[in-house]
Structure formats: C-alpha cells, structure tokens
Design a protein around this motif. Structure first.
Motif, PDB file in Angstrom:
ATOM      1  N   GLU A 161      -4.929   5.281   7.380  1.00  0.00           N
ATOM      2  CA  GLU A 161      -4.963   4.318   6.066  1.00  0.00           C
ATOM      3  C   GLU A 161      -4.606   3.317   6.217  1.00  0.00           C
ATOM      4  O   GLU A 161      -5.160   2.040   5.876  1.00  0.00           O
ATOM      5  N   ILE A 162      -3.562   2.867   6.545  1.00  0.00           N
ATOM      6  CA  ILE A 162      -2.699   1.744   6.784  1.00  0.00           C
ATOM      7  C   ILE A 162      -3.407   0.955   8.004  1.00  0.00           C
ATOM      8  O   ILE A 162      -3.682  -0.334   7.569  1.00  0.00           O
ATOM      9  N   GLN A 163      -3.745   1.369   9.106  1.00  0.00           N
ATOM     10  CA  GLN A 163      -4.451   0.782   9.874  1.00  0.00           C
ATOM     11  C   GLN A 163      -5.892   0.405   9.410  1.00  0.00           C
ATOM     12  O   GLN A 163      -6.443  -0.782   9.768  1.00  0.00           O
ATOM     13  N   VAL A 187       4.128  -4.321   7.548  1.00  0.00           N
ATOM     14  CA  VAL A 187       5.379  -4.059   7.867  1.00  0.00           C
ATOM     15  C   VAL A 187       5.788  -2.730   7.329  1.00  0.00           C
ATOM     16  O   VAL A 187       5.299  -2.381   6.142  1.00  0.00           O
ATOM     17  N   VAL A 188       6.500  -2.126   8.092  1.00  0.00           N
ATOM     18  CA  VAL A 188       6.564  -0.559   7.676  1.00  0.00           C
ATOM     19  C   VAL A 188       8.118  -0.104   7.740  1.00  0.00           C
ATOM     20  O   VAL A 188       8.864  -1.046   8.534  1.00  0.00           O
ATOM     21  N   GLY A 189       8.787   0.598   7.222  1.00  0.00           N
ATOM     22  CA  GLY A 189       9.989   1.204   7.312  1.00  0.00           C
ATOM     23  C   GLY A 189      10.002   2.204   8.612  1.00  0.00           C
ATOM     24  O   GLY A 189       9.217   2.899   9.128  1.00  0.00           O
ATOM     25  N   SER A 190      11.373   2.297   9.267  1.00  0.00           N
ATOM     26  CA  SER A 190      11.524   3.164  10.212  1.00  0.00           C
ATOM     27  C   SER A 190      12.879   3.579  10.401  1.00  0.00           C
ATOM     28  O   SER A 190      13.931   2.885  10.347  1.00  0.00           O
ATOM     29  N   HIS A 191      12.874   5.174  10.133  1.00  0.00           N
ATOM     30  CA  HIS A 191      14.159   5.745  10.279  1.00  0.00           C
ATOM     31  C   HIS A 191      14.750   5.933  11.720  1.00  0.00           C
ATOM     32  O   HIS A 191      13.717   6.483  12.865  1.00  0.00           O
ATOM     33  N   GLY A 192      15.792   5.765  12.041  1.00  0.00           N
ATOM     34  CA  GLY A 192      16.359   5.985  13.317  1.00  0.00           C
ATOM     35  C   GLY A 192      16.381   7.531  13.618  1.00  0.00           C
ATOM     36  O   GLY A 192      16.461   8.366  12.561  1.00  0.00           O
ATOM     37  N   ARG A 193      15.841   8.030  14.649  1.00  0.00           N
ATOM     38  CA  ARG A 193      15.539   9.437  14.864  1.00  0.00           C
ATOM     39  C   ARG A 193      16.272   9.698  15.856  1.00  0.00           C
ATOM     40  O   ARG A 193      16.290   8.940  17.028  1.00  0.00           O
ATOM     41  N   HIS A 194      16.752  11.038  16.146  1.00  0.00           N
ATOM     42  CA  HIS A 194      17.437  11.652  17.330  1.00  0.00           C
ATOM     43  C   HIS A 194      16.760  12.934  17.577  1.00  0.00           C
ATOM     44  O   HIS A 194      16.315  13.368  16.781  1.00  0.00           O
ATOM     45  N   THR A 214       5.706   7.788  10.800  1.00  0.00           N
ATOM     46  CA  THR A 214       4.721   6.933  10.371  1.00  0.00           C
ATOM     47  C   THR A 214       4.384   5.332  11.015  1.00  0.00           C
ATOM     48  O   THR A 214       3.534   5.155  11.563  1.00  0.00           O
ATOM     49  N   SER A 215       5.751   5.092  11.161  1.00  0.00           N
ATOM     50  CA  SER A 215       5.889   3.756  11.999  1.00  0.00           C
ATOM     51  C   SER A 215       5.206   3.832  13.377  1.00  0.00           C
ATOM     52  O   SER A 215       4.660   2.827  13.870  1.00  0.00           O
ATOM     53  N   THR A 216       5.580   4.785  14.111  1.00  0.00           N
ATOM     54  CA  THR A 216       5.082   5.063  15.270  1.00  0.00           C
ATOM     55  C   THR A 216       3.672   5.167  15.239  1.00  0.00           C
ATOM     56  O   THR A 216       3.000   4.551  16.083  1.00  0.00           O
ATOM     57  N   ILE A 238       0.875  -1.354  -0.008  1.00  0.00           N
ATOM     58  CA  ILE A 238       0.032   0.004   0.085  1.00  0.00           C
ATOM     59  C   ILE A 238       0.923   1.371  -0.123  1.00  0.00           C
ATOM     60  O   ILE A 238       1.987   1.388   0.619  1.00  0.00           O
ATOM     61  N   HIS A 239       0.538   2.295  -0.736  1.00  0.00           N
ATOM     62  CA  HIS A 239       0.851   3.613  -0.702  1.00  0.00           C
ATOM     63  C   HIS A 239      -0.187   4.665  -0.418  1.00  0.00           C
ATOM     64  O   HIS A 239      -1.240   4.397  -1.199  1.00  0.00           O
ATOM     65  N   THR A 240       0.048   5.652   0.290  1.00  0.00           N
ATOM     66  CA  THR A 240      -1.099   6.577   0.604  1.00  0.00           C
ATOM     67  C   THR A 240      -0.699   7.886  -0.120  1.00  0.00           C
ATOM     68  O   THR A 240       0.514   8.418   0.277  1.00  0.00           O
TER      69      THR A 240
HETATM   70  P1  AMP Z   1       8.768   7.750   8.165  1.00  0.00           P
HETATM   71  O1  AMP Z   1       9.500   7.557   9.206  1.00  0.00           O
HETATM   72  O2  AMP Z   1       7.575   8.682   8.868  1.00  0.00           O
HETATM   73  O3  AMP Z   1       9.294   8.716   6.924  1.00  0.00           O
HETATM   74  O4  AMP Z   1       7.976   6.753   7.581  1.00  0.00           O
HETATM   75  C1  AMP Z   1       8.601   5.506   7.216  1.00  0.00           C
HETATM   76  C2  AMP Z   1       8.019   4.606   6.759  1.00  0.00           C
HETATM   77  O5  AMP Z   1       6.443   4.670   6.765  1.00  0.00           O
HETATM   78  C3  AMP Z   1       8.029   4.171   5.108  1.00  0.00           C
HETATM   79  O6  AMP Z   1       9.269   3.339   5.027  1.00  0.00           O
HETATM   80  C4  AMP Z   1       6.970   3.387   5.087  1.00  0.00           C
HETATM   81  O7  AMP Z   1       7.050   2.178   5.280  1.00  0.00           O
HETATM   82  C5  AMP Z   1       5.678   4.216   5.524  1.00  0.00           C
HETATM   83  N1  AMP Z   1       5.276   5.521   5.059  1.00  0.00           N
HETATM   84  C6  AMP Z   1       5.410   6.616   5.058  1.00  0.00           C
HETATM   85  N2  AMP Z   1       4.748   7.314   4.231  1.00  0.00           N
HETATM   86  C7  AMP Z   1       4.103   6.414   3.629  1.00  0.00           C
HETATM   87  C8  AMP Z   1       3.028   6.620   2.519  1.00  0.00           C
HETATM   88  N3  AMP Z   1       2.556   7.831   2.148  1.00  0.00           N
HETATM   89  N4  AMP Z   1       2.412   5.566   2.318  1.00  0.00           N
HETATM   90  C9  AMP Z   1       2.748   4.393   2.639  1.00  0.00           C
HETATM   91  N5  AMP Z   1       3.375   4.044   3.810  1.00  0.00           N
HETATM   92  C10 AMP Z   1       4.301   5.106   3.989  1.00  0.00           C
END
Ligand code: AMP
Length: 151
Positions: free
Chosen positions: A96-98, A110-117, A126-128, A39-41
């Motif tokens: 929307e993902i939920q 499954v989502v990506g998560s950036h290490g944040r400081h 988004t992951s949080t 999914i992409h939003t």
């Molecule tokens: P963020 O840390 O908020 O930049 O988001 C990290 C992760 O959130 C991405 O690797 C995706 O898994 C998910 N994500 C962020 N933006 C979107 C989007 N527009 N649609 C779907 N997934 C998203």
C-alpha cells in the motif's frame, strides 16, 4: 532546486516510533519545500480471519479505521500536516505504501527500521519490503532494536 524532493511520504505504524520517523522527515521537507503526506495501513480483518469467524467484520473494521484516523491525527496535526494529507488505508503496509507513492508522485518515502539480528533478520521487515519495490528514494530511520529473542 531541481534535485529537491517535492512530495515526501511518511509511513507510521502508530507506535511511539512514529514520532521519531516523522521528526526525521520534517526538516527534510522544510529544506526541500516539499509536501508531506503521512500514511498508516490497517490489515484487512477479512484477510486475517475471513471464513474462520461466521460474522460480519465490517463494523469492527470501521471502528479500527476510526481509531487509527484519530491516532494518526494526534501524531500528524501538531506538526501542521493537514487532514487531507493524513491517510489510513486498508491493506498490507509495503504494497500500500508503494502504491500510494506511485499514484501520488512521491519522490521520498520515510519509514522506521528496527535493527534486527539473527532469526528476526530472516523474517524481514516493512522497511525492507518497501525498499525492494519502491520506484523512488527510501529513507529508513533507525527506531530501535529487535533481538532474535523478541520475535
Ligand atoms: P517493522 O520493522 O516491520 O516493524 O516496521 C517498521 C516501520 O515500517 C515503521 O516504523 C513504519 O515506518 C512502517 N510500518 C510498519 N507497519 C506499518 C503500517 N501498518 N502502516 C504504515 N507503516 C508501517
């Protein structure tokens, strides 16, 4: 096999990180015999600019939608994810993902998560957001690093 995941939802922002996130999900799907949806939003333009710009934004929204569908297909199709399992929806990513996960009996997101400081940590991600409202398991794949100087 009763503990196996049956439907995995991979959320991608269409950046290069999307490949990392999807590649982490694929073997999990294979091991569990699970279906994968991706999914992409897209943010609604009317939400960001509504009222400020005196023009009809719907054709621009349609173009963004078409472009996003093409990018999503480029990422997902080579991995055998069928067009009917590739979704572009308009709205805020976490809600929307939920919503999708709840409506389609997804049992792992499954989502990506950036290490944040520092300051970036306070802004959240988004992951949080997904994790806090999800009714199923959530896997946050580490995709890089956001410094407090980057945002
Ligand atoms: P963020 O840390 O908020 O930049 O988001 C990290 C992760 O959130 C991405 O690797 C995706 O898994 C998910 N994500 C962020 N933006 C979107 C989007 N527009 N649609 C779907 N997934 C998203």
């Amino acid at each position: 096999m009763s503990n196996a995941y049956q439907h995995i939802l991979v959320a991608v922002d269409l950046t290069k990180d999307s490949h990392l996130v999807l590649k982490r999900a694929l073997p999990i799907a294979e091991r569990n015999g699970a279906r994968i949806s991706i999914i992409h939003t897209l943010e609604p333009l009317g939400f960001a600019y509504g009222g400020d710009i005196p023009m009809d934004l719907s054709s621009i929204q349609d173009q963004l939608d078409t472009h996003a569908r093409e990018r999503l297909a480029d990422i997902a199709t080579p991995h055998g994810i069928k067009p009917e399992d590739q979704h572009v929806v308009v709205g805020m990513p976490d809600s929307e993902i939920q919503r999708f996960a709840k409506d389609r009996a997804v049992d792992l997101i499954v989502v990506g998560s950036h290490g944040r400081h520092g300051f970036a940590l306070l802004l959240g991600s988004t992951s949080t957001g997904v994790l806090h409202g999800a009714e199923c398991d959530v896997l946050a794949v580490r995709v890089g690093h956001i410094d407090d100087t980057d945002e």
